[in-house]
Scaffold this motif. Structure first.
Motif, PDB file in Angstrom:
ATOM      1  N   GLY A 369       0.811  -1.213   0.000  1.00 34.61           N
ATOM      2  CA  GLY A 369       0.000   0.000   0.000  1.00 34.61           C
ATOM      3  C   GLY A 369       0.843   1.261   0.000  1.00 34.61           C
ATOM      4  N   THR A 370       1.978   1.227   0.712  1.00 26.24           N
ATOM      5  CA  THR A 370       2.851   2.401   0.754  1.00 26.24           C
ATOM      6  C   THR A 370       3.488   2.658  -0.601  1.00 26.24           C
ATOM      7  N   ALA A 371       3.930   1.582  -1.259  1.00 29.00           N
ATOM      8  CA  ALA A 371       4.496   1.750  -2.606  1.00 29.00           C
ATOM      9  C   ALA A 371       3.450   2.333  -3.550  1.00 29.00           C
ATOM     10  N   PHE A 372       2.211   1.850  -3.443  1.00 25.18           N
ATOM     11  CA  PHE A 372       1.132   2.381  -4.283  1.00 25.18           C
ATOM     12  C   PHE A 372       0.852   3.845  -3.945  1.00 25.18           C
ATOM     13  N   ALA A 373       0.756   4.158  -2.647  1.00 27.90           N
ATOM     14  CA  ALA A 373       0.469   5.536  -2.235  1.00 27.90           C
ATOM     15  C   ALA A 373       1.580   6.484  -2.676  1.00 27.90           C
ATOM     16  N   THR A 374       2.820   6.029  -2.602  1.00 30.75           N
ATOM     17  CA  THR A 374       3.940   6.853  -3.059  1.00 30.75           C
ATOM     18  C   THR A 374       3.837   7.082  -4.560  1.00 30.75           C
ATOM     19  N   ASN A 375       3.391   6.060  -5.293  1.00 25.36           N
ATOM     20  CA  ASN A 375       3.144   6.215  -6.728  1.00 25.36           C
ATOM     21  C   ASN A 375       2.101   7.293  -6.983  1.00 25.36           C
ATOM     22  N   VAL A 376       1.045   7.292  -6.186  1.00 28.65           N
ATOM     23  CA  VAL A 376      -0.042   8.259  -6.350  1.00 28.65           C
ATOM     24  C   VAL A 376       0.438   9.670  -6.060  1.00 28.65           C
ATOM     25  N   VAL A 377       1.165   9.821  -4.963  1.00 30.27           N
ATOM     26  CA  VAL A 377       1.557  11.153  -4.499  1.00 30.27           C
ATOM     27  C   VAL A 377       2.766  11.680  -5.261  1.00 30.27           C
ATOM     28  N   ALA A 378       3.799  10.839  -5.400  1.00 25.63           N
ATOM     29  CA  ALA A 378       5.047  11.303  -6.006  1.00 25.63           C
ATOM     30  C   ALA A 378       5.061  11.160  -7.515  1.00 25.63           C
ATOM     31  N   GLY A 379       4.193  10.304  -8.066  1.00 26.89           N
ATOM     32  CA  GLY A 379       4.098  10.161  -9.508  1.00 26.89           C
ATOM     33  C   GLY A 379       5.273   9.457 -10.152  1.00 26.89           C
ATOM     34  N   PRO A 381       7.552   5.709 -10.241  1.00 34.13           N
ATOM     35  CA  PRO A 381       7.726   4.335  -9.766  1.00 34.13           C
ATOM     36  C   PRO A 381       9.055   4.092  -9.087  1.00 34.13           C
ATOM     37  N   TYR A 382      10.086   4.876  -9.405  1.00 31.48           N
ATOM     38  CA  TYR A 382      11.392   4.667  -8.786  1.00 31.48           C
ATOM     39  C   TYR A 382      11.359   5.023  -7.300  1.00 31.48           C
ATOM     40  N   ILE A 383      10.746   6.168  -6.977  1.00 30.61           N
ATOM     41  CA  ILE A 383      10.622   6.544  -5.563  1.00 30.61           C
ATOM     42  C   ILE A 383       9.759   5.528  -4.839  1.00 30.61           C
ATOM     43  N   SER A 384       8.700   5.048  -5.493  1.00 29.01           N
ATOM     44  CA  SER A 384       7.776   4.130  -4.840  1.00 29.01           C
ATOM     45  C   SER A 384       8.429   2.791  -4.528  1.00 29.01           C
ATOM     46  N   ILE A 385       9.516   2.472  -5.203  1.00 32.09           N
ATOM     47  CA  ILE A 385      10.269   1.250  -4.915  1.00 32.09           C
ATOM     48  C   ILE A 385      11.398   1.522  -3.926  1.00 32.09           C
ATOM     49  N   ALA A 386      12.171   2.574  -4.185  1.00 31.05           N
ATOM     50  CA  ALA A 386      13.377   2.810  -3.408  1.00 31.05           C
ATOM     51  C   ALA A 386      13.092   3.249  -1.975  1.00 31.05           C
ATOM     52  N   LEU A 387      12.143   4.155  -1.798  1.00 37.69           N
ATOM     53  CA  LEU A 387      11.919   4.700  -0.454  1.00 37.69           C
ATOM     54  C   LEU A 387      11.314   3.665   0.501  1.00 37.69           C
ATOM     55  N   PRO A 388      10.173   3.038   0.168  1.00 39.95           N
ATOM     56  CA  PRO A 388       9.670   1.990   1.072  1.00 39.95           C
ATOM     57  C   PRO A 388      10.632   0.815   1.185  1.00 39.95           C
ATOM     58  N   GLY A 389      11.357   0.515   0.090  1.00 41.33           N
ATOM     59  CA  GLY A 389      12.297  -0.593   0.139  1.00 41.33           C
ATOM     60  C   GLY A 389      13.363  -0.402   1.180  1.00 41.33           C
ATOM     61  N   ARG A 390      13.854   0.805   1.328  1.00 49.11           N
ATOM     62  CA  ARG A 390      14.869   1.093   2.349  1.00 49.11           C
ATOM     63  C   ARG A 390      14.254   1.166   3.738  1.00 49.11           C
ATOM     64  N   MET A 391      13.121   1.835   3.856  1.00 48.70           N
ATOM     65  CA  MET A 391      12.596   2.139   5.179  1.00 48.70           C
ATOM     66  C   MET A 391      11.939   0.943   5.846  1.00 48.70           C
ATOM     67  N   TYR A 392      11.372   0.016   5.073  1.00 49.99           N
ATOM     68  CA  TYR A 392      10.703  -1.132   5.667  1.00 49.99           C
ATOM     69  C   TYR A 392      11.655  -2.290   5.953  1.00 49.99           C
ATOM     70  N   ALA A 393      12.845  -2.269   5.359  1.00 51.78           N
ATOM     71  CA  ALA A 393      13.762  -3.401   5.520  1.00 51.78           C
ATOM     72  C   ALA A 393      14.049  -3.739   6.990  1.00 51.78           C
ATOM     73  N   PRO A 394      14.325  -2.769   7.867  1.00 49.17           N
ATOM     74  CA  PRO A 394      14.583  -3.130   9.268  1.00 49.17           C
ATOM     75  C   PRO A 394      13.392  -3.794   9.952  1.00 49.17           C
ATOM     76  N   VAL A 395      12.174  -3.455   9.549  1.00 46.80           N
ATOM     77  CA  VAL A 395      10.990  -4.053  10.163  1.00 46.80           C
ATOM     78  C   VAL A 395      10.879  -5.522   9.773  1.00 46.80           C
ATOM     79  N   TYR A 396      11.130  -5.832   8.509  1.00 44.21           N
ATOM     80  CA  TYR A 396      11.130  -7.230   8.073  1.00 44.21           C
ATOM     81  C   TYR A 396      12.198  -8.019   8.826  1.00 44.21           C
ATOM     82  N   ARG A 397      13.358  -7.406   8.976  1.00 49.06           N
ATOM     83  CA  ARG A 397      14.434  -8.081   9.693  1.00 49.06           C
ATOM     84  C   ARG A 397      14.066  -8.319  11.148  1.00 49.06           C
ATOM     85  N   GLY A 398      13.423  -7.323  11.745  1.00 52.19           N
ATOM     86  CA  GLY A 398      13.021  -7.470  13.139  1.00 52.19           C
ATOM     87  C   GLY A 398      12.024  -8.602  13.348  1.00 52.19           C
ATOM     88  N   LEU A 399      11.179  -8.862  12.341  1.00 55.63           N
ATOM     89  CA  LEU A 399      10.207  -9.954  12.435  1.00 55.63           C
ATOM     90  C   LEU A 399      10.786 -11.280  11.949  1.00 55.63           C
TER      91      LEU A 399
END
Length: 500
Positions: A369-379, A381-399
């Motif tokens: 949903g965040t990647a999609f929302a970033t696509n909507v707001v930022a217009g 696809p590169y930001i929608s992949i790179a930004l959530p990809g970096r920021m969510y990685a520690p959460v996946y690792r924590g789980l």
């Protein structure tokens, strides 16, 4: 995307509050809604420009200098320049390949060889194969996709259905191709290899393709008749094409060369440009065009007055200038995304979203949903992949879950959803290249969005897997050992992607 330290004169010292971060986005979307739904004017340019101004004011409130915001804007535009370059080359290709007879020949053979009842599933599969080979959905949509739109018109298939099949196949191929930029970006920012990423996307990509194949097969079988009216239409179209172009297998040489270079893993931009050069030579040698005519077709597009409105509507298009409105829209959308990132707006919102994540299913759905929302707001696809990809990685690792799941999530919400957002770079290109006319007020053609089944089925299936635990790998010991190393190399990877 990170902003290089030497590009900024100063860095803002604090993130905005959540309410403050949401404000420029809400106001921009409000102005955008006013423009589209109240004034019935699908021109998102001015609302996006207002969004950049509002975000710049927020940056000033946070103590940033304008040069800091500007550097963030230009940084994101710079990273996306390869896509803009492909857009220019594809515009050139459309004009030249029509003049050379390449597109008319594809349409002619398609009308004479393909069966109307299997056209939709065949169109999707053809686009998928070409896109996997080229590694670019945009190149596929602008060339083969355009020809398929003409074939669909000849078969009296509604253009929104043809567009949906083209988009489904092209973006599936883009997602699954090791030559695709986004398919390389997602694993790069999440710390896995590209082939691990492709294998992990198969559980969502293949079912979505199979479901779409069934839907297109049933729809095509029922919507297309074999009556005299359809046969007469095909006869008129093929006759008109023969009267105005030399139809020959030789005119398909540009397509063969481009596909051959793609299979040889040559860079896409020079490969596509060479296809344009060969198309220009064929236009002069076989279609009677002069050198200056080819230059005009490449710059301003092809024009024809065949006496058949369907042929004229289809083939009067292309040229670099035909892409300028889309490019200006992309520049403004990218600038807005860069402003939001440089002022910390996106980071603040993502931080608030990430905080309550405790279960994998909700995490996976939120990442998509965040990647999609970033696509909507930022217009973009590169930001929608790179930004959530970096920021969510520690959460996946924590789980304790593999970041393969994250890479798949951002591809589904980023790559696959971008053509379904009309003001996004992907959506704007699809609308322009396929001649859907949405920017000229034909909003009924937005129906291509729900009919692009593969694009939205992939994230839906991905969320289902997240909540059920199916095809959701846990992190291996080897992956855990590589996490720290990946954190150190992310900036280097981004720099390589910028210069690729």
């Amino acid at each position: 995307m990170t902003t290089n330290d030497d590009e900024l004169t100063t860095q803002h010292e604090r993130l905005p509050s959540l309410g403050m971060a949401i404000l420029p986005i809400v106001l921009t979307l409000g102005v955008l809604g006013l423009q589209i739904f109240y004034y019935q004017d699908f021109s998102p340019h001015i609302p996006l420009l207002i969004g950049i101004a509002l975000t710049g004011l927020l940056g000033a409130h946070l103590g940033m200098k304008w040069l800091d915001v500007r550097a963030g804007i230009f940084h994101v535009i710079h990273v996306s320049m390869p896509s803009l370059a492909i857009l220019i080359i594809v515009g050139l290709l459309i004009g030249v390949w029509i003049a050379s007879g390449t597109v008319p020949t594809l349409i002619y053979y398609g009308l004479t060889i393909l069966s109307p009842k299997i056209f939709l599933p065949a169109a999707m599969l053809v686009c998928a194969l070409v896109s996997i080979s080229l590694g670019t959905s945009w190149g596929t949509v602008g060339t083969v996709g355009l020809a398929l739109m003409g074939i669909g018109a000849g078969f009296e298939v509604p253009m929104v259905w043809t567009a949906g099949a083209v988009v489904s196949g092209a973006f599936f191929g883009d997602k699954m191709s090791p030559l695709s930029d986004t398919t390389n970006l997602a694993p790069a920012v999440t710390g896995i290899t590209v082939f691990e990423h492709i294998r992990n996307m198969m559980p969502t990509a293949i079912p979505s393709m199979l479901i779409a194949l069934v839907i297109y097969s049933i729809a095509g079988w029922n919507m297309v008749g074999d009556g005299d009216a359809s046969f007469e239409t095909i006869t008129v179209l093929t006759s008109t094409l023969q009267e105005n172009f030399v139809i020959s297998p030789i005119t398909l040489l540009p397509v063969v060369v481009v596909l051959g270079l793609a299979l040889a893993k040559k860079p896409p931009l020079p490969s596509l440009f060479l296809g344009g050069v060969i198309g220009g030579i064929i236009a002069m040698a076989m279609q009677g065009a002069g050198l200056h005519d080819v230059f005009v077709y490449a710059q301003d597009g092809y024009t024809i007055a065949s006496g058949n409105d369907d042929i004229d509507t289809l083939l009067n298009r292309g040229g670099i200038q035909s892409m300028m409105r889309t490019i200006s829209l992309m520049l403004l959308a990218l600038g807005f995304g860069g402003a939001l990132e440089s002022t910390g707006v996106l980071e603040r919102i993502l931080t608030a979203v990430i905080s309550p994540m405790k279960r994998f299913g909700s995490l996976q759905a939120t990442a998509i949903g965040t990647a999609f929302a970033t696509n909507v707001v930022a217009g973009d696809p590169y930001i929608s992949i790179a930004l959530p990809g970096r920021m969510y990685a520690p959460v996946y690792r924590g789980l304790g879950y593999s970041t393969k799941n994250l890479a798949r999530a951002v591809e589904e919400g980023g790559t696959m959803m971008s053509p379904l957002i009309p003001w996004n770079a992907g959506g704007a290109f699809v609308i322009t290249a396929l001649g859907l006319g949405i920017m000229d007020g034909h909003l009924e053609n937005l129906m291509y969005i729900p009919l692009s089944f593969v694009c939205w089925l992939s994230p839906v299936i991905g969320m289902f897997y997240g909540f059920t635990g199916l095809f959701s790998p846990r992190a291996t010991d080897e992956e855990k050992a590589g996490w720290a190393e990946n954190d150190e190399s992310v900036k280097d990877v981004e720099l390589e992607l910028e210069t690729a």
